[in-house]
Design an enzyme around this catalytic site. Structure first.
Site, PDB file in Angstrom:
ATOM      1  N   HIS A  88      33.579 -17.355  15.069  1.00 50.29           N
ATOM      2  CA  HIS A  88      32.465 -17.470  16.019  1.00 50.29           C
ATOM      3  C   HIS A  88      31.959 -18.909  16.121  1.00 50.29           C
ATOM      4  O   HIS A  88      31.564 -19.343  17.208  1.00 50.29           O
ATOM      5  CB  HIS A  88      31.361 -16.429  15.701  1.00 50.29           C
ATOM      6  CG  HIS A  88      30.145 -16.905  14.989  1.00 50.29           C
ATOM      7  ND1 HIS A  88      30.076 -17.008  13.619  1.00 50.29           N
ATOM      8  CD2 HIS A  88      28.927 -17.274  15.454  1.00 50.29           C
ATOM      9  CE1 HIS A  88      28.865 -17.424  13.275  1.00 50.29           C
ATOM     10  NE2 HIS A  88      28.152 -17.595  14.361  1.00 50.29           N
ATOM     11  N   PHE A 129      29.869 -25.434   8.572  1.00 46.60           N
ATOM     12  CA  PHE A 129      29.194 -25.248   7.295  1.00 46.60           C
ATOM     13  C   PHE A 129      28.462 -23.912   7.252  1.00 46.60           C
ATOM     14  O   PHE A 129      27.815 -23.523   8.220  1.00 46.60           O
ATOM     15  CB  PHE A 129      28.161 -26.361   7.052  1.00 46.60           C
ATOM     16  CG  PHE A 129      28.754 -27.718   6.800  1.00 46.60           C
ATOM     17  CD1 PHE A 129      28.889 -28.199   5.502  1.00 46.60           C
ATOM     18  CD2 PHE A 129      29.180 -28.507   7.855  1.00 46.60           C
ATOM     19  CE1 PHE A 129      29.435 -29.454   5.267  1.00 46.60           C
ATOM     20  CE2 PHE A 129      29.730 -29.763   7.627  1.00 46.60           C
ATOM     21  CZ  PHE A 129      29.867 -30.234   6.330  1.00 46.60           C
ATOM     22  N   SER A 155      24.489 -18.016   9.379  1.00 45.85           N
ATOM     23  CA  SER A 155      25.781 -17.829   8.711  1.00 45.85           C
ATOM     24  C   SER A 155      26.623 -19.087   8.816  1.00 45.85           C
ATOM     25  O   SER A 155      27.329 -19.449   7.872  1.00 45.85           O
ATOM     26  CB  SER A 155      26.530 -16.628   9.286  1.00 45.85           C
ATOM     27  OG  SER A 155      26.732 -16.777  10.682  1.00 45.85           O
ATOM     28  N   GLU A 156      26.558 -19.786   9.966  1.00 48.11           N
ATOM     29  CA  GLU A 156      27.251 -21.067  10.108  1.00 48.11           C
ATOM     30  C   GLU A 156      26.469 -22.022  11.003  1.00 48.11           C
ATOM     31  O   GLU A 156      25.751 -21.593  11.917  1.00 48.11           O
ATOM     32  CB  GLU A 156      28.665 -20.906  10.689  1.00 48.11           C
ATOM     33  CG  GLU A 156      29.716 -20.467   9.692  1.00 48.11           C
ATOM     34  CD  GLU A 156      30.003 -18.981   9.783  1.00 48.11           C
ATOM     35  OE1 GLU A 156      30.752 -18.475   8.927  1.00 48.11           O
ATOM     36  OE2 GLU A 156      29.470 -18.327  10.699  1.00 48.11           O
ATOM     37  N   THR A 157      26.642 -23.293  10.715  1.00 50.59           N
ATOM     38  CA  THR A 157      26.128 -24.393  11.523  1.00 50.59           C
ATOM     39  C   THR A 157      27.284 -25.362  11.743  1.00 50.59           C
ATOM     40  O   THR A 157      28.036 -25.646  10.806  1.00 50.59           O
ATOM     41  CB  THR A 157      24.967 -25.113  10.810  1.00 50.59           C
ATOM     42  OG1 THR A 157      23.886 -24.190  10.621  1.00 50.59           O
ATOM     43  CG2 THR A 157      24.479 -26.322  11.599  1.00 50.59           C
TER      44      THR A 157
END
Length: 294
Positions: A85, A74, A54-56
């Site tokens: 998070h 991102f 979901s995110e990096t």
């Protein structure tokens, strides 16, 4: 051209952190490139697309004198100015990599939304909820879409509000946690609206697992689009929902929300309103640590 590109790559410290859980693999995973210095926006976006989380995030030296580090966040498709998070998971990774905050017990994260304070007391981390950039009533046309997308009658939506603090969330209050858990969304009917639903638990056996001391609210968040998905645990939505619910008297100054139950996760988000600040906290644990060539 390929040789030059490969030569420019180097090995960088990398972690995958599970956020909003003390139990590994029961929260929301986050990929963190601990050393993102020198990477272009295009390289960051490509890697985030590849991780398919979901995110990096990418940690960089700060540009603001008060910040301890800068983070860029991102999704697989776009950059966010802020997300919850990723804030806690990035702070966890930064500390684990040997970062020392300028102020004892308080980290200052620089991101697209500005400076975000993160409390650190040796246990859980908690970030100060950023101000909402959009709040207030949702128009009836959108509410009709949301009711259709949640496959609920319009009357089941007890209240709704825009809760934009980076992601464009709309918060929807349902009668109870049981109603939240029963939702089976039709993502196509949501028509591009990012929707979070929240409902209160009662007392005694109605709590999660029958624990009277369990969470006071159940939360779920739905993200339509090409890769429609339910997010396991969502800091940004919980931050906005806390400001809305506490401000309207629907929630106490301190409470715990459960999220991810339907997905087999055990996310726990702590909310604490102190002297005008709302702190959103939770445990984080590192599940993967090593290096990545970028």
């Amino acid at each position: 051209m390929t040789q030059k590109t490969d030569a420019a790559r180097r090995r960088r410290s990398f972690s995958q952190v599970d956020v909003f859980t003390a139990e590994p693999y029961r929260g929301n995973p986050l990929a963190v490139v601990v050393d993102g210095d020198g990477l272009t926006t295009e390289q960051m976006q490509q890697f985030a697309n590849w991780t398919n989380l979901s995110e990096t995030t990418f940690l960089l030296p700060p540009t603001h004198p008060d910040a301890d580090y800068l983070v860029r966040i991102f999704t697989a498709r776009e950059e966010y100015p802020f997300a919850g998070h990723p804030t806690l998971g990035s702070a966890h990774a930064w500390l684990e990599a040997g970062g020392i905050p300028k102020q004892e017990g308080l980290l200052v994260q620089e991101c697209g939304a500005g400076l975000v304070r993160v409390k650190h007391d040796g246990g859980q981390l908690a970030f100060a909820a950023p101000p909402l950039t959009r709040s207030g009533p949702v128009d009836e046309e959108d509410l009709a879409k949301i009711a259709l997308g949640l496959q609920l009658p319009r009357t089941a939506l007890q209240d709704a509000s825009w809760l934009v603090n980076g992601p464009n969330w709309i918060g929807v209050l349902l009668e109870s946690a049981e109603h939240v858990l029963a939702v089976r969304p039709d993502y196509s009917a949501l028509d591009g609206l990012n929707v979070g639903v929240i409902g209160p638990y009662g007392t005694g056996t109605r709590r999660v697992g029958g624990d009277p001391g369990g969470p006071e609210f159940e939360v779920r968040t739905f993200i339509p689009g090409d890769a429609a998905a339910e997010d396991p645990v969502t800091g940004s939505f919980n931050a906005g929902a806390a400001q809305w619910l506490i401000g309207s008297g629907r929630a106490p100054a301190s409470y715990t929300a459960a999220q991810g139950t339907v997905l087999g996760r055990a996310g726990r988000v702590s909310v604490d309103s102190v002297q005008g600040d709302i702190w959103i906290g939770g445990s984080s644990t590192t599940c993967i640590h090593g290096s990545v060539v970028l």
